[in-house]
Design a protein around this motif. Structure first.
Motif, PDB file in Angstrom:
ATOM      1  N   LEU A 264      51.478 -11.470 117.697  1.00  0.00           N
ATOM      2  CA  LEU A 264      52.010 -10.585 116.656  1.00  0.00           C
ATOM      3  C   LEU A 264      52.699  -9.413 117.320  1.00  0.00           C
ATOM      4  O   LEU A 264      52.092  -8.691 118.115  1.00  0.00           O
ATOM      5  CB  LEU A 264      50.885 -10.087 115.747  1.00  0.00           C
ATOM      6  N   GLY A 265      53.993  -9.231 117.019  1.00  0.00           N
ATOM      7  CA  GLY A 265      54.768  -8.165 117.631  1.00  0.00           C
ATOM      8  C   GLY A 265      55.362  -7.234 116.591  1.00  0.00           C
ATOM      9  O   GLY A 265      55.754  -7.654 115.496  1.00  0.00           O
ATOM     10  N   LEU A 266      55.448  -5.963 116.929  1.00  0.00           N
ATOM     11  CA  LEU A 266      55.989  -4.921 116.065  1.00  0.00           C
ATOM     12  C   LEU A 266      57.284  -4.396 116.667  1.00  0.00           C
ATOM     13  O   LEU A 266      57.394  -4.224 117.882  1.00  0.00           O
ATOM     14  CB  LEU A 266      54.984  -3.772 115.948  1.00  0.00           C
ATOM     15  N   PHE A 267      58.284  -4.118 115.815  1.00  0.00           N
ATOM     16  CA  PHE A 267      59.462  -3.390 116.269  1.00  0.00           C
ATOM     17  C   PHE A 267      59.729  -2.227 115.325  1.00  0.00           C
ATOM     18  O   PHE A 267      59.355  -2.250 114.148  1.00  0.00           O
ATOM     19  CB  PHE A 267      60.701  -4.299 116.348  1.00  0.00           C
ATOM     20  N   ALA A 268      60.376  -1.196 115.866  1.00  0.00           N
ATOM     21  CA  ALA A 268      60.802  -0.047 115.063  1.00  0.00           C
ATOM     22  C   ALA A 268      62.101   0.488 115.643  1.00  0.00           C
ATOM     23  O   ALA A 268      62.335   0.405 116.858  1.00  0.00           O
ATOM     24  CB  ALA A 268      59.736   1.044 115.042  1.00  0.00           C
ATOM     25  N   GLN A 269      62.955   1.035 114.762  1.00  0.00           N
ATOM     26  CA  GLN A 269      64.260   1.562 115.164  1.00  0.00           C
ATOM     27  C   GLN A 269      64.551   2.867 114.413  1.00  0.00           C
ATOM     28  O   GLN A 269      64.072   3.055 113.293  1.00  0.00           O
ATOM     29  CB  GLN A 269      65.390   0.589 114.799  1.00  0.00           C
ATOM     30  N   TYR A 270      65.349   3.692 115.058  1.00  0.00           N
ATOM     31  CA  TYR A 270      65.915   4.864 114.375  1.00  0.00           C
ATOM     32  C   TYR A 270      67.295   5.118 114.965  1.00  0.00           C
ATOM     33  O   TYR A 270      67.509   4.966 116.175  1.00  0.00           O
ATOM     34  CB  TYR A 270      65.047   6.109 114.548  1.00  0.00           C
ATOM     35  N   GLY A 271      68.240   5.523 114.107  1.00  0.00           N
ATOM     36  CA  GLY A 271      69.566   5.872 114.587  1.00  0.00           C
ATOM     37  C   GLY A 271      70.122   7.053 113.815  1.00  0.00           C
ATOM     38  O   GLY A 271      69.822   7.245 112.633  1.00  0.00           O
ATOM     39  N   TYR A 272      70.944   7.847 114.488  1.00  0.00           N
ATOM     40  CA  TYR A 272      71.576   9.023 113.876  1.00  0.00           C
ATOM     41  C   TYR A 272      73.039   9.058 114.302  1.00  0.00           C
ATOM     42  O   TYR A 272      73.389   8.782 115.469  1.00  0.00           O
ATOM     43  CB  TYR A 272      70.898  10.319 114.320  1.00  0.00           C
ATOM     44  N   ALA A 273      73.929   9.417 113.343  1.00  0.00           N
ATOM     45  CA  ALA A 273      75.351   9.561 113.635  1.00  0.00           C
ATOM     46  C   ALA A 273      75.918  10.727 112.839  1.00  0.00           C
ATOM     47  O   ALA A 273      75.287  11.245 111.909  1.00  0.00           O
ATOM     48  CB  ALA A 273      76.103   8.271 113.312  1.00  0.00           C
ATOM     49  N   ASP A 274      77.130  11.122 113.179  1.00  0.00           N
ATOM     50  CA  ASP A 274      77.820  12.241 112.553  1.00  0.00           C
ATOM     51  C   ASP A 274      78.283  11.831 111.155  1.00  0.00           C
ATOM     52  O   ASP A 274      79.149  10.959 111.002  1.00  0.00           O
ATOM     53  CB  ASP A 274      79.016  12.634 113.425  1.00  0.00           C
ATOM     54  N   ALA A 275      77.744  12.478 110.126  1.00  0.00           N
ATOM     55  CA  ALA A 275      78.054  12.109 108.741  1.00  0.00           C
ATOM     56  C   ALA A 275      79.473  12.461 108.330  1.00  0.00           C
ATOM     57  O   ALA A 275      79.937  12.014 107.278  1.00  0.00           O
ATOM     58  CB  ALA A 275      77.067  12.787 107.788  1.00  0.00           C
ATOM     59  N   ASP A 276      80.206  13.221 109.129  1.00  0.00           N
ATOM     60  CA  ASP A 276      81.593  13.541 108.791  1.00  0.00           C
ATOM     61  C   ASP A 276      82.519  12.348 109.005  1.00  0.00           C
ATOM     62  O   ASP A 276      83.602  12.284 108.413  1.00  0.00           O
ATOM     63  CB  ASP A 276      82.089  14.721 109.622  1.00  0.00           C
ATOM     64  N   VAL A 277      82.100  11.394 109.871  1.00  0.00           N
ATOM     65  CA  VAL A 277      82.944  10.226 110.142  1.00  0.00           C
ATOM     66  C   VAL A 277      82.196   8.908 109.973  1.00  0.00           C
ATOM     67  O   VAL A 277      82.825   7.866 109.810  1.00  0.00           O
ATOM     68  CB  VAL A 277      83.554  10.294 111.560  1.00  0.00           C
ATOM     69  N   SER A 278      80.883   8.938 110.020  1.00  0.00           N
ATOM     70  CA  SER A 278      80.091   7.712 109.926  1.00  0.00           C
ATOM     71  C   SER A 278      79.617   7.481 108.495  1.00  0.00           C
ATOM     72  O   SER A 278      79.085   8.401 107.861  1.00  0.00           O
ATOM     73  CB  SER A 278      78.869   7.797 110.849  1.00  0.00           C
ATOM     74  N   PRO A 279      79.779   6.267 107.947  1.00  0.00           N
ATOM     75  CA  PRO A 279      79.250   5.990 106.607  1.00  0.00           C
ATOM     76  C   PRO A 279      77.740   6.172 106.525  1.00  0.00           C
ATOM     77  O   PRO A 279      77.213   6.488 105.458  1.00  0.00           O
ATOM     78  CB  PRO A 279      79.640   4.527 106.360  1.00  0.00           C
ATOM     79  N   VAL A 280      77.037   5.976 107.640  1.00  0.00           N
ATOM     80  CA  VAL A 280      75.580   6.108 107.677  1.00  0.00           C
ATOM     81  C   VAL A 280      75.196   7.236 108.613  1.00  0.00           C
ATOM     82  O   VAL A 280      75.599   7.251 109.779  1.00  0.00           O
ATOM     83  CB  VAL A 280      74.923   4.791 108.141  1.00  0.00           C
ATOM     84  N   GLN A 281      74.404   8.191 108.109  1.00  0.00           N
ATOM     85  CA  GLN A 281      73.941   9.292 108.949  1.00  0.00           C
ATOM     86  C   GLN A 281      72.609   8.969 109.607  1.00  0.00           C
ATOM     87  O   GLN A 281      72.404   9.282 110.780  1.00  0.00           O
ATOM     88  CB  GLN A 281      73.812  10.576 108.126  1.00  0.00           C
ATOM     89  N   HIS A 282      71.686   8.356 108.851  1.00  0.00           N
ATOM     90  CA  HIS A 282      70.373   8.007 109.378  1.00  0.00           C
ATOM     91  C   HIS A 282      70.081   6.540 109.092  1.00  0.00           C
ATOM     92  O   HIS A 282      70.461   6.006 108.039  1.00  0.00           O
ATOM     93  CB  HIS A 282      69.271   8.855 108.733  1.00  0.00           C
ATOM     94  N   HIS A 283      69.389   5.903 110.025  1.00  0.00           N
ATOM     95  CA  HIS A 283      68.907   4.543 109.834  1.00  0.00           C
ATOM     96  C   HIS A 283      67.490   4.448 110.386  1.00  0.00           C
ATOM     97  O   HIS A 283      67.186   4.978 111.462  1.00  0.00           O
ATOM     98  CB  HIS A 283      69.786   3.524 110.560  1.00  0.00           C
ATOM     99  N   ALA A 284      66.612   3.779 109.639  1.00  0.00           N
ATOM    100  CA  ALA A 284      65.249   3.526 110.101  1.00  0.00           C
ATOM    101  C   ALA A 284      64.864   2.104 109.710  1.00  0.00           C
ATOM    102  O   ALA A 284      65.137   1.663 108.584  1.00  0.00           O
ATOM    103  CB  ALA A 284      64.263   4.525 109.490  1.00  0.00           C
ATOM    104  N   GLY A 285      64.274   1.399 110.633  1.00  0.00           N
ATOM    105  CA  GLY A 285      63.846   0.030 110.373  1.00  0.00           C
ATOM    106  C   GLY A 285      62.555  -0.282 111.111  1.00  0.00           C
ATOM    107  O   GLY A 285      62.272   0.318 112.154  1.00  0.00           O
ATOM    108  N   ALA A 286      61.770  -1.209 110.569  1.00  0.00           N
ATOM    109  CA  ALA A 286      60.527  -1.625 111.212  1.00  0.00           C
ATOM    110  C   ALA A 286      60.145  -2.995 110.688  1.00  0.00           C
ATOM    111  O   ALA A 286      60.511  -3.372 109.563  1.00  0.00           O
ATOM    112  CB  ALA A 286      59.401  -0.619 110.948  1.00  0.00           C
ATOM    113  N   GLY A 287      59.422  -3.740 111.502  1.00  0.00           N
ATOM    114  CA  GLY A 287      59.012  -5.062 111.065  1.00  0.00           C
ATOM    115  C   GLY A 287      57.987  -5.683 111.991  1.00  0.00           C
ATOM    116  O   GLY A 287      57.694  -5.163 113.077  1.00  0.00           O
ATOM    117  N   LEU A 288      57.452  -6.806 111.537  1.00  0.00           N
ATOM    118  CA  LEU A 288      56.465  -7.581 112.279  1.00  0.00           C
ATOM    119  C   LEU A 288      56.982  -9.001 112.442  1.00  0.00           C
ATOM    120  O   LEU A 288      57.540  -9.583 111.511  1.00  0.00           O
ATOM    121  CB  LEU A 288      55.123  -7.617 111.547  1.00  0.00           C
TER     122      LEU A 288
END
Length: 370
Positions: A264-288
């Motif tokens: 059983l393995g776990l993953f997690a992610q986070y990302g940040y970008a400049d909201a003035d040019v990026s459609p997405v400012q924050h991203h968070a993901g996790a799963g098993l």
């Protein structure tokens, strides 16, 4: 829509000392059970991958290196047209292409601690990946959708990469890639011309982290930063030269079986970008991801994950919803050494962030090893 997640780290970078020829044929057939945004409610696509690797002993009687060349042919429907999701519920969707997608050489130095890799490379095979996210069909477990212009499927790019792996488990890597996709150039079907010429604007990435053990169970944590030197339209008007962001990745084995194999393995992610040019400012993901969920089916796997993107609130970005949430579960049945079948169910909340109906999607992925 973003497409990613075909790679789960530098497995191809391991020096096995063996030459090999490989090939896979993947098909994905999706049906929107609810929430279709168009007259069509089904999508089908095919992805053929073939290539070879040659050890440097064969090439010029010297150890430590490998030459890799692979090509892809993709055709079929783009599933995003059905529901309008941003993250991409199928990581093999593309506009259709035939290309030599990777052609690189790498060499190990300093007793294997230092690795130089150059040529046409899919950046997601080296940076921003999570190993325990590799079984999902959703694109975001491949890499964070905050990373603008990431040179990954279907557009790997010419690059130079350098990696160091310390004896304690610490590692660091840096890569410089052709960033011409930001200018609308499909690098996946091109050679190195745009790396050296116009349009200019390189994509640079650095990642550092550590491979560790928690109560004997292996894991990895990494932090990365990226910069794209191209020109970007600002949502509020005008242009800016370059943008940047950061990401975090985590893989952790929670349960191990015989010979220390992860069950059983776990993953997690986070990302940040400049909201003035990026459609997405924050991203968070996790799963098993559960490997060998049935005692008599050691090669099967199952998974459950969630991925959330928060859309830019900048004037002119055009989003009416705060974010998009994707939830996925799957079971991958290894029917034979050469055949795997994967039924997959995804729920997309606020697809695309522009008032579209929530979507429930069933996909059957089949993978044939050639």
């Amino acid at each position: 829509m973003l497409a990613a997640g075909l790679f789960t780290g530098p497995a191809a970078g391991e020096n096995t000392g063996e030459n090999r020829v490989f090939g896979t044929l993947e098909s994905g057939n999706s049906a929107v059970l609810s929430g279709a945004g168009s007259a069509a409610s089904t999508a089908a696509r095919l992805l053929l991958t073939a290539g070879f690797e040659i050890d440097s002993r064969t090439l010029f009687d010297q150890p430590g290196g490998r030459l890799h060349v692979s090509a892809m042919h993709q055709t079929g429907d783009n599933g995003t047209r059905l529901v309008g999701d941003f993250q991409g519920f199928s990581n093999i969707d593309a506009a259709g292409f035939t290309a030599i997608t990777e052609a690189w050489y790498q060499h190990h130095l300093l007793d294997g601690r230092l690795r130089l890799k150059f040529g046409k490379v899919d950046a997601n095979s080296e940076f921003a990946y999570v190993e325990h996210g590799g079984g999902f069909l959703q694109s975001s477990p491949g890499f964070s959708p905050t990373i603008l212009g990431f040179p990954s499927y279907p557009d790997p790019a010419t690059s130079v990469n350098l990696f160091y792996h310390g004896k304690s488990g610490a590692y660091a890597g840096v890569g410089v890639y052709d960033g011409a996709t930001q200018a609308g150039v499909a690098t996946g079907t091109r050679g190195p011309s745009t790396f050296f010429g116009t349009p200019d604007g390189l994509f640079s990435v650095v990642e550092t982290g550590v491979h560790h053990r928690v109560t004997g169970r292996p894991g990895r944590v990494g932090i990365g930063a990226w910069r794209h030197g191209g020109d970007f339209d600002r949502f509020g008007g005008g242009r800016q030269s370059s943008t940047q962001g950061i990401y975090l990745v985590l893989d952790q084995s929670l349960v191990t079986g015989p010979a220390g194999r992860t069950r059983l393995g776990l993953f997690a992610q986070y990302g940040y970008a400049d909201a003035d040019v990026s459609p997405v400012q924050h991203h968070a993901g996790a799963g098993l991801q559960w490997y060998g969920p049935l005692t008599d089916r050691p090669d099967d796997s199952a998974g459950l994950m969630a991925s959330f993107v928060q859309f830019s609130k900048a004037p002119g970005a055009g989003f009416t919803d705060r974010g998009e949430l994707a939830v996925e579960c799957f079971y991958r049945w290894q029917a034979a050494d050469w055949l795997a079948l994967q039924p997959d169910l995804q729920f997309i909340d606020n697809p695309g962030g522009r008032g579209r109906p929530d979507a429930l999607i069933m996909t059957l992925r089949a993978a044939i090893s050639l």
